[in-house]
Design a protein around this motif. Structure first.
Motif, short mmCIF file in Angstrom:
data_model
loop_
_atom_site.label_atom_id
_atom_site.label_comp_id
_atom_site.label_asym_id
_atom_site.label_seq_id
_atom_site.Cartn_x
_atom_site.Cartn_y
_atom_site.Cartn_z
N ALA A 124 0.94 -1.09 -0.04
CA ALA A 124 0.00 -0.05 0.04
C ALA A 124 0.96 1.27 0.07
CB ALA A 124 -0.87 0.21 1.50
N LEU A 125 0.46 2.22 -0.72
CA LEU A 125 1.19 3.54 -0.73
C LEU A 125 1.10 4.31 0.72
CD1 LEU A 125 -0.50 4.42 -3.89
CD2 LEU A 125 2.11 4.23 -3.75
N ASP A 126 1.90 5.06 0.84
CA ASP A 126 1.79 5.78 2.27
C ASP A 126 1.04 6.81 2.09
OD1 ASP A 126 2.51 7.34 4.38
OD2 ASP A 126 4.53 7.15 4.37
N ILE A 127 -0.29 6.76 2.78
CA ILE A 127 -1.30 7.68 2.49
C ILE A 127 -1.07 9.02 3.08
CG2 ILE A 127 -2.74 6.91 4.36
CD1 ILE A 127 -4.16 8.39 1.00
N ALA A 128 -0.35 9.00 4.35
CA ALA A 128 0.11 10.19 5.17
C ALA A 128 1.09 11.01 4.24
CB ALA A 128 0.70 9.77 6.37
N ALA A 129 1.88 10.36 3.47
CA ALA A 129 2.93 11.05 2.44
C ALA A 129 2.12 11.94 1.29
CB ALA A 129 3.81 10.12 1.89
N LEU A 130 1.08 11.14 0.99
CA LEU A 130 0.27 11.72 -0.44
C LEU A 130 -0.40 12.83 0.20
CD1 LEU A 130 -0.83 8.43 -1.88
CD2 LEU A 130 1.01 9.79 -2.62
N ILE A 131 -0.85 12.57 1.35
CA ILE A 131 -1.76 13.89 1.98
C ILE A 131 -0.70 15.17 2.06
CG2 ILE A 131 -3.11 14.66 4.05
CD1 ILE A 131 -4.09 11.79 4.30
N ARG A 132 0.45 14.89 2.56
CA ARG A 132 1.38 15.96 3.07
C ARG A 132 1.46 16.56 1.47
NH1 ARG A 132 4.76 13.16 5.14
NH2 ARG A 132 6.40 12.86 3.28
N ASN A 133 1.59 15.88 0.65
CA ASN A 133 2.09 16.33 -0.74
C ASN A 133 0.76 16.62 -1.64
OD1 ASN A 133 5.36 16.29 -1.11
ND2 ASN A 133 4.78 14.04 -0.19
N GLU A 134 -0.30 16.85 -0.86
CA GLU A 134 -1.58 17.16 -1.70
C GLU A 134 -1.96 16.46 -2.85
OE1 GLU A 134 -0.94 21.43 -2.53
OE2 GLU A 134 -1.21 21.98 -0.47
N GLN A 135 -1.80 14.97 -2.76
CA GLN A 135 -1.96 14.39 -3.79
C GLN A 135 -3.21 13.30 -3.50
OE1 GLN A 135 2.28 12.63 -3.72
NE2 GLN A 135 1.89 12.55 -6.04
N ALA A 136 -3.70 13.53 -2.43
CA ALA A 136 -5.01 12.91 -2.16
C ALA A 136 -6.11 13.80 -1.83
CB ALA A 136 -4.93 12.13 -0.78
N HIS A 137 -7.11 13.55 -2.71
CA HIS A 137 -8.39 14.80 -2.47
C HIS A 137 -9.29 14.60 -1.39
CE1 HIS A 137 -11.24 17.23 -4.66
NE2 HIS A 137 -12.45 16.31 -4.20
N ASP A 138 -9.53 15.63 -0.82
CA ASP A 138 -10.53 15.77 0.40
C ASP A 138 -11.72 15.21 -0.11
OD1 ASP A 138 -11.90 16.56 2.73
OD2 ASP A 138 -11.41 18.60 2.19
N LEU A 139 -12.08 14.25 0.80
CA LEU A 139 -13.54 13.53 0.64
C LEU A 139 -14.71 14.21 1.43
CD1 LEU A 139 -12.44 10.02 0.75
CD2 LEU A 139 -12.58 11.29 -1.43
N THR A 140 -14.60 15.43 1.83
CA THR A 140 -15.80 16.20 2.57
C THR A 140 -16.81 16.40 1.53
OG1 THR A 140 -13.90 17.33 3.95
CG2 THR A 140 -16.19 18.06 3.79
N GLU A 141 -16.63 16.89 0.31
CA GLU A 141 -17.90 16.96 -0.60
C GLU A 141 -18.41 15.57 -0.71
OE1 GLU A 141 -16.87 17.79 -4.60
OE2 GLU A 141 -15.00 17.45 -4.49
#
Length: 473
Positions: A124-141
């Motif tokens: 699995a990819l390091d999701i924390a690293a992806l979030i830090r680098n703005e590569q994961a979309h915010d799912l609030t919507e």
């Protein structure tokens, strides 16, 4: 839906790139290599259309690309959800792999990822690293959108308790949807337990007595996935929390100094080490994969295995008809425990995320909304023998033995649920450093004191590493 050989040009180009143009970084180097390229990373690469109650994200007929982890759940549940998507929107390019990082890290580096990624498994990819680098979309919507079945109910309000929190990383934004709702614990065969004339052990003295009875019958008390030693954490972490209270796990999650030297941690490590010292662990377990250990367990060679509720589907092909699979809460230490016997770790698992640089972010969000609809959620449970994160989706279904047991212990636990965050926040620390220390202890190579010291040193190193984003709760 594209379930056949059709491969759109975009997919062919990406596969060629992944196969031949990039060097794959080691897992430990992932966070340093996660920065994307090629666009602004704002998740708006494909123009959105008009929005409506039935199309809240403005999905157009742009192609959707979905990558599924090919593990214990398979991919049929995703194919079925894709069919619902295709009935209203465009083509779906479907792919599956067990090598998530190997296949997708080059594409993330190039800013050209799939639109939805089932980010699971050993790679699995390091999701924390992806979030830090703005590569994961915010799912609030997604959370604020109307649910598929009842527009008067938001997706947020249709989810099981804790689902949103597990997808958050130190803030209000949710970046990861954990689609399955997993019960972790000591999995066993009711048939095997009955054969040795034992009841499920509630205290550690009872655990040792049950293991001794199993040993007399030629059966080991425990086996585990030594190649992936973090599987032991599925019972060890809630055992620690049960002994000392949830604040002990909170301190571990927060990387607090000396958190691993708490008396509850020491008691738990010493108890588990006793399993090895007394010869209650199946010989060869340190070198087994999760599948190999499950096969040994299915053949009545070991009584208990630390695992999650995906195990029923994952091991179905080798499970004897009379096995009568069940799960119990982690056995407690004694009557001095801070939390009751029924306390267990149950939370969302099987993570999905929408890459911010995907070509069809709107389509990715809509695909997840479809998966969170009652039809897809019930289909998931029926296909893979796992609860989903959708509240009430399994009501009225005839469940197999293991999942029936999981639902029962979850109901019995009530509010006594523990959800360790360190495994998701600091994947390498949990899987490699902590897991490695526990693995050596369970293999009899080091004593509990050394295992504890190694865990604390690793946690301290993570806390002091400025390149790693920190989270607290």
């Amino acid at each position: 839906m594209n379930s056949g050989p059709y491969l759109p040009r975009r997919t062919l180009i990406r596969r060629s790139a992944a196969a031949g143009l990039f060097t794959i970084p080691a897992v430990g180097a992932l966070s340093a290599c996660a920065s994307g390229g090629g666009d602004d990373g704002n998740g708006e690469n494909a123009e959105r259309g008009e929005t409506s109650e039935t199309n809240p994200f403005g999905v157009t007929d742009a192609e959707l690309e979905v990558m599924i982890f090919d593990g214990g759940f398979g991919d049929q549940y995703a194919l079925d959800a894709e069919a619902i998507y295709s009935a209203s929107y465009g083509e779906v390019a479907h792919d599956k792999t067990q090598e998530i990082q190997t296949r997708l890290q080059p594409r993330l580096v190039q800013g050209d990822p799939p639109d939805v990624i089932n980010n699971s498994g050993a790679e699995a990819l390091d999701i924390a690293a992806l979030i830090r680098n703005e590569q994961a979309h915010d799912l609030t919507e997604l959370l604020d959108a109307p649910s598929l079945d009842d527009p008067s109910v938001t997706v947020r309000d249709s989810l099981m308790p804790g689902t949103i929190e597990v997808g958050q990383f130190g803030g209000e934004q949710m970046y990861q949807l954990n689609y399955a709702f997993t019960v972790y614990g000591q999995w066993y065969s009711r048939t095997a337990l009955a054969r040795i004339g034992a009841e499920y052990p509630q205290t550690w003295d009872e655990m040792l007595a049950v293991c001794e009875a199993a040993k007399r019958e030629g059966m080991a008390g425990w086996t585990y996935a030594g190649v992936y030693p973090y599987y032991f954490n599925f019972t060890l972490y809630p055992f620690i929390g049960k002994i000392g209270g949830p604040e002990v796990l909170q301190a571990i999650d927060n990387l607090e100094p000396n958190a691993w030297r708490h008396d509850a941690v020491r008691a738990a490590f010493e108890a588990y080490h006793e399993l090895t010292a007394r010869g209650y662990v199946l010989q060869g377990s340190p070198g087994m994969t999760h599948e190999e250990s499950q096969d040994e367990w299915n053949q009545y060679r070991a009584l208990f295995i630390p695992n999650g509720s995906w195990v029923e589907n994952e091991s179905a092909a080798n499970t004897p008809p009379d096995f009568d699979m069940a799960v119990g809460p982690p056995t407690g230490l004694d009557t001095s425990d801070a939390m009751p016997f029924g306390t267990l770790w149950a939370s969302g698992s099987e993570p999905f995320f929408v890459p911010a640089q995907g070509d069809n972010v709107a389509g990715g969000l809509e695909f997840l909304r479809i998966m969170l609809g009652r039809e897809s959620a019930r289909n998931f449970t029926e296909l893979v023998s796992s609860l989903s994160c959708v509240r009430g989706a399994a009501d009225g279904l005839e469940l197999p033995p293991g999942l029936t047991s999981a639902a029962e212990v979850l109901a019995a636990a009530g509010d006594n649920l523990l959800i360790p965050r360190m495994p998701g926040w600091y994947r390498q620390l949990n899987n490699e450093e902590i897991g490695g220390a526990i693995a050596e202890m369970m293999a009899g190579e080091i004593e509990p004191d050394e295992a504890i010291n190694r865990c604390q040193r690793a946690a301290d190193a993570t806390a002091q590493d400025d390149s790693i984003t920190k989270f607290t709760r």
